[in-house]
Design a protein around this motif. Structure first.
Motif, PDB file in Angstrom:
ATOM      1  N   LEU A 133      -4.046 -11.411  -3.768  1.00  0.00           N
ATOM      2  CA  LEU A 133      -3.923 -10.547  -4.941  1.00  0.00           C
ATOM      3  C   LEU A 133      -2.477 -10.495  -5.428  1.00  0.00           C
ATOM      4  O   LEU A 133      -2.205 -10.542  -6.637  1.00  0.00           O
ATOM      5  N   PRO A 177      -2.434  -6.681 -10.757  1.00  0.00           N
ATOM      6  CA  PRO A 177      -2.910  -7.186  -9.458  1.00  0.00           C
ATOM      7  C   PRO A 177      -1.952  -6.867  -8.308  1.00  0.00           C
ATOM      8  O   PRO A 177      -2.396  -6.492  -7.219  1.00  0.00           O
ATOM      9  N   SER A 201      -6.469 -10.777   2.002  1.00  0.00           N
ATOM     10  CA  SER A 201      -6.766 -10.458   0.598  1.00  0.00           C
ATOM     11  C   SER A 201      -5.532  -9.992  -0.166  1.00  0.00           C
ATOM     12  O   SER A 201      -5.333 -10.378  -1.324  1.00  0.00           O
TER      13      SER A 201
END
Length: 142
Positions: free
Chosen positions: A124, A14, A120
């Motif tokens: 992540l 990730p 975002s």
């Protein structure tokens, strides 16, 4: 607490994904933002000194975006809460600017959707770092 380094552990997927997204953001900034934003700013400003400042600020953003991408790639290979905080803090600051100016000056969030990527990527990154800490704890290296 010192950062944990691991040259043998595989990178956090990730967090590496966040680095790739940030690298894509750099490309979008340079390729799309130049003609769409930087070039018109230069054309609209006849003062050479102001033009120089516009270019310095534009390219400074490019430098920061490249540093963010590189920092995220490093972070994918280690647990470092201070580095994560700095990288995420910068991105959250960018998100706040796009949200604030989008709402105050344009009355919407759709004309400048860059805030989405800048929110975002830290999410992540956080997921990746939590997973990396969990793996390190399981392996007894945390």
């Amino acid at each position: 607490m010192s950062p944990s380094y691991s040259h043998t552990a595989r990178p956090s997927a990730p967090t590496m994904g966040a680095a790739v997204l940030m690298a894509a953001t750099v490309v979008l900034h340079v390729v799309g933002g130049g003609p769409e934003v930087h070039d018109p700013l230069l054309a609209a400003t006849v003062d050479p000194k102001l033009n120089a400042f516009v270019s310095v600020l534009w390219h400074a953003v490019t430098v920061v975006l490249v540093a963010l991408a590189a920092g995220l790639a490093v972070l994918a290979c280690r647990c470092d809460t201070a580095l994560e905080a700095v990288l995420s803090g910068l991105q959250l600051g960018f998100a706040a600017l796009f949200i604030g100016y989008g709402l105050m000056r344009l009355g919407n969030l759709t004309d400048m959707p860059q805030w989405v990527i800048f929110l975002s990527i830290p999410v992540l990154t956080r997921v990746g770092q939590m997973r990396r800490r969990g793996r390190a704890a399981t392996a007894g290296t945390a």
